[in-house]
Design an enzyme around this catalytic site. Structure first.
Site, PDB file in Angstrom:
ATOM      1  N   SER A  32       0.346  -1.338  -0.004  1.00  0.00           N
ATOM      2  CA  SER A  32       0.215  -0.237   0.411  1.00  0.00           C
ATOM      3  C   SER A  32       0.738   0.998   0.560  1.00  0.00           C
ATOM      4  CB  SER A  32      -0.940   0.292   1.339  1.00  0.00           C
ATOM      5  OG  SER A  32      -0.147   0.642   1.646  1.00  0.00           O
ATOM      6  N   LYS A  33       0.148   2.346  -0.326  1.00  0.00           N
ATOM      7  CA  LYS A  33       0.424   3.442  -0.272  1.00  0.00           C
ATOM      8  C   LYS A  33       2.022   3.975   0.680  1.00  0.00           C
ATOM      9  CE  LYS A  33       0.567   7.119  -3.058  1.00  0.00           C
ATOM     10  NZ  LYS A  33       1.160   6.963  -3.807  1.00  0.00           N
ATOM     11  N   ARG A  34       1.911   3.231   2.178  1.00  0.00           N
ATOM     12  CA  ARG A  34       2.545   3.277   3.302  1.00  0.00           C
ATOM     13  C   ARG A  34       3.901   2.775   3.061  1.00  0.00           C
ATOM     14  NH1 ARG A  34       2.567  -0.616   6.673  1.00  0.00           N
ATOM     15  NH2 ARG A  34       1.030  -1.562   5.355  1.00  0.00           N
ATOM     16  N   GLU A  54       3.689   7.447 -10.818  1.00  0.00           N
ATOM     17  CA  GLU A  54       4.837   7.392  -9.902  1.00  0.00           C
ATOM     18  C   GLU A  54       5.986   7.171  -9.982  1.00  0.00           C
ATOM     19  OE1 GLU A  54       2.922   7.078  -5.605  1.00  0.00           O
ATOM     20  OE2 GLU A  54       5.128   7.683  -5.429  1.00  0.00           O
TER      21      GLU A  54
END
Ligand code: GLU
Length: 467
Positions: free
Chosen positions: A237-239, A247
């Site tokens: 995830s983004k974490r 990106e």
């Protein structure tokens, strides 16, 4: 029969690397089998789906080179068709209206939980033959007995007893169809032969198979690929840092590297690490897809990216770099030929961002130095060295690496200092940060005029620092 696979993202955010990996496997399989790859946008969740997200998905697919033969198709264009199929299921006795209230269902659920049972619909309205009303949903009449057998290309045989399943909702009270219904209709209408998707959908598959059977549709082959985890073993995830495909583009990765990384992340061919696109297509098989989740490893992706930058044709690399946003900070017309520069620098960097930063000194003047380096290299005792270099370089007409090197050697000998005492301050003076390929090649690229200007600047800097 021609193989037909699809990628069916829900446009509710960015294109996640997990989604890209699923798309890649579907694409690879279609390409390998000489089949067709279809893009379907599953946008029925109107609240969460956005145009922007569709754009990002299309952009990501294009950047990764995952071309599709049909589509993009949008599920929101198919509502009439879904209604038709739901009606067909009702008419053939495979679906029914249900008016169980939210309260009743919540109570049922609570009871089941208290009895340590799996929460599931109890079939209360299954045989009531209710008519359509404002408060009714449509439920699929799941078979009560027997097993659903999935011969999964990745997981092998998976057997689920129908008693584990319940009568799922296929149409909500507002008349909109649910995910399991729309997927089934589209996979059927689009004549999908292979459903390759993340194994987070494995629990939906027996339900979808039952609906397909009720429709008399031919069953596709399923392949459920395992999830991608972060390096801490939790779902990626983004974490964990960058997870969106675009990106990675922004961060200076090449699509070849990301594709190569993603294919290797959950598939192997012996211990081969580097695969060209053609090789991937040739060698890919579902049998060698890992059955368990794999952890994302940024170091390895960087290593692959470095490989692809290093081996890229400098002309192509120059074009890529020029298109890169981080490259717009300076103008490459003010300095050496970019292609010649890349021939020297391309093996030194793991991302385009790093590369753009590393060659910047060749084009852009600077007036500050890396503080730590300056403290170490620019001492009073350095002054005569830089001055001597300046003198000799001013007199040098033949601006070649060899002649430049000669000057350094000559300085080492006449001033009786170590090579590092000449090379390092010189490098700092011309680059500002002290990192560069061999100093003679660096100066040759930088050119005489810029070199002399920067030596002057370094002399001023040292003088100012010591007054
Ligand atoms: N739209 C679903 C998702 O994004 C995928 C459906 C499927 O592949 O069957 O998770």
């Amino acid at each position: 029969m021609k193989v037909r696979t699809r990628f069916a993202p829900s446009p509710t955010g960015y294109l996640h690397v997990g989604g890209a990996r699923t798309a890649l496997f579907s694409w690879l399989y279609a390409r390998k089998m000489g089949g067709q790859f279809i893009l379907r946008i599953e946008d029925t969740d109107r609240e969460r789906s956005t145009e922007e997200s569709v754009g990002v998905i299309l952009e990501g697919m294009e950047w990764l080179g995952l071309d599709y033969d049909e589509g993009p198709f949008y599920q929101t264009d198919q509502f009439i068709r879904y209604k038709e199929v739901i009606q067909q299921l009702i008419d053939t006795g495979h679906a029914y209206y249900c008016n169980c209230s939210k309260e009743r269902l919540a109570e049922l659920r609570e009871q089941q939980m208290a009895n340590k049972e799996k929460p599931r619909y109890d079939g209360c309205c299954r045989d009531k033959n209710l008519a359509d009303a404002d408060n009714t949903v449509v439920r699929f009449k799941n078979p009560l007995e027997g097993d659903v057998v999935i011969e999964d290309m990745v997981k092998g045989r998976v057997v689920i007893n129908n008693r584990e399943l319940d009568d799922l909702i296929i149409e909500r009270t507002d008349g909109t169809p649910t995910y399991n219904l729309t997927v089934v209709v589209d996979d059927w209408d689009m004549k999908m032969t292979h459903i390759i998707r993340g194994d987070d959908h494995l629990n939906n598959t027996p339900r979808q198979i039952n609906i397909l059977k009720a429709l008399g549709a031919e069953l596709p082959v399923y392949a459920h690929v395992p999830m991608i985890l972060g390096d801490d073993g939790k779902r990626l995830s983004k974490r964990h840092g960058a997870v969106s495909v675009m990106e990675y583009k922004e961060n200076g990765f090449l699509p070849e590297a990301l594709i190569n990384y993603l294919v290797r992340l959950s598939w192997s061919h012996g211990d081969q690490e580097i695969f060209s696109r053609e090789e991937m297509i040739q060698l890919f098989d579902a049998v060698n897809v890992n059955t368990s989740a794999s952890a994302f490893n940024t170091e390895k992706l960087l290593w692959l990216n470095q490989h692809y930058i290093k081996t890229q044709d400098p002309e192509v690399l120059a074009e890529l770099l020029q298109k890169h946003i981080h490259f717009s900070y300076y103008n490459t017309d003010n300095g050496p030929d970019l292609i010649e520069v890349l021939k020297v620098f391309q093996e030194r960097c793991s991302t385009l961002v790093e590369l753009a930063e590393e060659i910047r000194f060749l084009y852009d003047d600077f007036d500050t130095y890396d503080a730590k380096q300056a403290k170490k290299q620019f001492k009073e005792a350095t002054l005569p060295i830089i001055e001597s270099l300046k003198q000799q370089y001013t007199a040098l007409d033949n601006w070649t690496a060899e002649a430049i090197h000669h000057v350094v050697e000559n300085t080492v000998n006449t001033l009786e200092v170590g090579f590092g005492k000449v090379g390092q301050p010189l490098r700092l003076a011309v680059t500002g940060h002290g990192k560069s390929p061999s100093i003679d090649v660096t100066l040759e690229l930088l050119g005489k005029e810029k070199t002399l200007k920067r030596l002057d600047q370094a002399i001023d800097f040292i003088n100012n620092q010591n007054t």
